[in-house]
Design an enzyme around this catalytic site. Structure first.
Site, mmCIF file in Angstrom:
data_model
loop_
_atom_site.group_PDB
_atom_site.id
_atom_site.type_symbol
_atom_site.label_atom_id
_atom_site.label_comp_id
_atom_site.label_asym_id
_atom_site.label_seq_id
_atom_site.Cartn_x
_atom_site.Cartn_y
_atom_site.Cartn_z
ATOM 1 C CB CYS A 41 -5.415 -2.716 -3.706
ATOM 2 S SG CYS A 41 -6.175 -1.274 -2.952
ATOM 3 C CG ASN A 98 -6.509 2.688 -5.309
ATOM 4 O OD1 ASN A 98 -7.113 1.659 -5.595
ATOM 5 N ND2 ASN A 98 -5.468 2.705 -4.483
ATOM 6 C CG HIS A 121 -3.557 -1.578 -7.319
ATOM 7 N ND1 HIS A 121 -4.895 -1.396 -7.557
ATOM 8 C CD2 HIS A 121 -3.291 -0.927 -6.158
ATOM 9 C CE1 HIS A 121 -5.414 -0.672 -6.580
ATOM 10 N NE2 HIS A 121 -4.461 -0.372 -5.719
HETATM 11 O O1 UT7 Z 1 -4.216 0.781 -3.137
HETATM 12 C C1 UT7 Z 1 -3.546 0.144 -2.083
HETATM 13 C C2 UT7 Z 1 -2.160 0.572 -2.021
HETATM 14 N N1 UT7 Z 1 -2.065 1.997 -1.853
HETATM 15 C C3 UT7 Z 1 -1.061 2.652 -2.358
HETATM 16 O O2 UT7 Z 1 -0.233 2.070 -3.030
HETATM 17 C C4 UT7 Z 1 -0.917 4.122 -2.034
HETATM 18 C C5 UT7 Z 1 0.523 4.488 -2.036
HETATM 19 N N2 UT7 Z 1 0.786 5.845 -1.591
HETATM 20 C C6 UT7 Z 1 0.589 6.930 -2.380
HETATM 21 O O3 UT7 Z 1 0.081 6.814 -3.480
HETATM 22 C C7 UT7 Z 1 1.070 8.247 -1.858
HETATM 23 O O4 UT7 Z 1 1.825 8.054 -0.696
HETATM 24 C C8 UT7 Z 1 -0.072 9.273 -1.565
HETATM 25 C C9 UT7 Z 1 -0.680 9.754 -2.878
HETATM 26 C C10 UT7 Z 1 -1.130 8.611 -0.721
HETATM 27 C C11 UT7 Z 1 0.506 10.482 -0.860
HETATM 28 O O5 UT7 Z 1 1.588 11.010 -1.611
HETATM 29 P P1 UT7 Z 1 2.981 11.345 -0.886
HETATM 30 O O6 UT7 Z 1 3.857 11.919 -1.901
HETATM 31 O O7 UT7 Z 1 3.452 10.109 -0.211
HETATM 32 O O8 UT7 Z 1 2.574 12.491 0.102
HETATM 33 P P2 UT7 Z 1 2.620 12.525 1.690
HETATM 34 O O9 UT7 Z 1 1.616 11.597 2.263
HETATM 35 O O10 UT7 Z 1 4.035 12.381 2.110
HETATM 36 O O11 UT7 Z 1 2.143 13.953 1.966
HETATM 37 C C12 UT7 Z 1 2.903 15.042 1.550
HETATM 38 C C13 UT7 Z 1 2.188 16.272 2.072
HETATM 39 C C14 UT7 Z 1 1.828 16.192 3.536
HETATM 40 O O12 UT7 Z 1 1.999 17.468 4.072
HETATM 41 P P3 UT7 Z 1 3.287 17.791 4.980
HETATM 42 O O13 UT7 Z 1 3.196 16.853 6.132
HETATM 43 O O14 UT7 Z 1 4.461 17.538 4.080
HETATM 44 O O15 UT7 Z 1 3.078 19.231 5.313
HETATM 45 C C15 UT7 Z 1 0.359 15.834 3.522
HETATM 46 O O16 UT7 Z 1 -0.333 16.342 4.643
HETATM 47 O O17 UT7 Z 1 0.949 16.411 1.352
HETATM 48 C C16 UT7 Z 1 -0.112 16.548 2.295
HETATM 49 N N3 UT7 Z 1 -1.301 15.965 1.727
HETATM 50 C C17 UT7 Z 1 -2.124 16.666 0.938
HETATM 51 N N4 UT7 Z 1 -2.077 17.936 0.509
HETATM 52 C C18 UT7 Z 1 -3.056 18.341 -0.302
HETATM 53 C C19 UT7 Z 1 -1.787 14.706 1.845
HETATM 54 N N5 UT7 Z 1 -2.925 14.591 1.163
HETATM 55 C C20 UT7 Z 1 -3.154 15.788 0.584
HETATM 56 C C21 UT7 Z 1 -4.162 16.287 -0.253
HETATM 57 N N6 UT7 Z 1 -4.069 17.561 -0.681
HETATM 58 N N7 UT7 Z 1 -5.193 15.524 -0.683
#
Ligand code: UT7
Length: 333
Positions: free
Chosen positions: A112, A284, A254
């Site tokens: 990215c 993204n 980004h």
């Molecule tokens: O582009 C290159 C660089 N990339 C980035 O900078 C990405 C950076 N990261 C992010 O933007 C975020 O971490 C995400 C959007 C990817 C995820 O958000 P988060 O607040 O960090 O959520 P998480 O991964 O901690 O997930 C929270 C919960 C989890 O469930 P449990 O384990 O708490 O029960 C996930 O399984 O949300 C769940 N989850 C979803 N639920 C519904 C993950 N993806 C989804 C989804 N729909 N699509």
């Protein structure tokens, strides 16, 4: 010698994919996607469309925006994580299809951060006198590498391309001038964003698990690293070029997550209204994210000639990059 941006072109695939459509096949919801990421829709290529197809279209539009002919370009720097093939690079094909002749053409793999890495390389080649006019492209078709069953990545990424034309300039104050760039990496965290199989470490064999052929990301760990490294990189660059954060007219980060963009503005002490947000409509788009955001904001009339624009990106590798320009007198196409 200086380099200045004189053209900008973009390309989005025609297929609009809404959160509602994704929620039909995955355990997710519009509410989760919007609240956690800020994304409302993204564009994906139809089967058969490759990264180079998007790159060629964006390149054509950038040339038109710059008012240049193909023979005016002497380098193509193409950033992508989704090359048409593992080998060869995609840039020579793009250069050939744009009719640029036997120019230097190379791919950059910085995920990215790729567009800003490519911009920095084009800028450096011009400043060093190795090139006069460089076509810098960021293009990705992430939909082709996403695991259909992985809700954590499938809802986030979109496809697209953006291209800018950089040219040699001997007028330092000219609008469009690239003031400088800062690049960095930390390979100790290489596993946070990756495609496990398909390279020399883990070649694809008949036994390769299908999940290992797809893109994987440890989102929450990446989130923390992203805010920290983009802030530090941007601050280093601002120190080098002598801009105060209060003088930044537009922060173009980004487009990985709307929450990251808000946190980034906070860390840099830049009012959040000055942060460009484009992720809601395109998701993204990895290497295409910064030029797409620039074109979108310019199209909305947010940029005025001479405005100070700070760009910063973060991605797999880990890699990060920042660049600063003054806004040129151009019409993005
Ligand atoms: O582009 C290159 C660089 N990339 C980035 O900078 C990405 C950076 N990261 C992010 O933007 C975020 O971490 C995400 C959007 C990817 C995820 O958000 P988060 O607040 O960090 O959520 P998480 O991964 O901690 O997930 C929270 C919960 C989890 O469930 P449990 O384990 O708490 O029960 C996930 O399984 O949300 C769940 N989850 C979803 N639920 C519904 C993950 N993806 C989804 C989804 N729909 N699509």
């Amino acid at each position: 010698m200086h380099s200045a941006m004189i053209g900008l072109g973009t390309c989005l695939p025609s297929r609009l994919v809404t959160n509602a459509e994704l929620a039909e096949g995955l355990d997710t919801s519009d509410e989760w996607i919007v609240s956690r990421t800020g994304i409302r829709s993204r564009y994906w290529v139809e089967p058969g469309t490759a990264t180079s197809d998007l790159a060629v279209e964006a390149g054509l539009r950038a040339l038109k925006s710059a008012g240049l002919a193909p023979e005016d370009i002497d380098v193509v720097a193409l950033a992508t994580t989704t090359p048409d093939h593992p080998c060869p690079a995609t840039a020579p094909d793009v250069a050939s299809r744009l009719g640029l002749g036997p120019v230097a053409a190379y791919d950059i793999a910085a995920v990215c951060s790729g567009f800003l890495y490519a911009l920095a390389m084009g800028h450096a080649q011009i400043v060093a006198g190795q090139a006069r006019t460089v076509l810098v492209i960021g293009a990705d078709a992430y939909s082709t590498i996403l695991n259909p069953d992985d809700r954590a990545t499938r809802v986030i990424f979109g496809d697209g391309a953006g291209a800018v034309v950089l040219t040699a300039s001997d007028v330092p104050g000219r609008p469009g001038t690239v003031l400088g760039a800062h690049l960095g990496s930390d390979g100790a965290h290489k596993d946070l964003i990756r495609i496990p199989a398909g390279g020399s470490r883990q070649p694809v064999t008949a036994d390769t698990a299908s999940a290992d052929r797809y893109f994987v990301m440890e989102g929450t760990k990446v989130f923390r690293q992203a805010v920290r490294h983009m802030s530090e990189s941007a601050t280093t660059l601002l120190g080098r070029i002598g801009w105060q954060t209060g003088e930044i007219d537009h922060l173009v980060g980004h487009q990985a997550n709307a929450r990251i963009l808000g946190a980034l503005a906070g860390h840099l002490d830049i009012p959040v209204e000055r942060a460009v947000v484009d992720i809601d409509r395109v998701g993204n788009t990895s290497a295409a994210s910064i030029p797409l955001a620039l074109a979108h904001a310019a199209g909305q009339g947010r940029f005025t000639r001479g405005d100070r624009v700070l760009m910063t990106a973060f991605g797999g590798g880990l890699t990060w990059a920042s660049a600063a320009i003054t806004w040129p007198d151009i019409t993005p196409l």
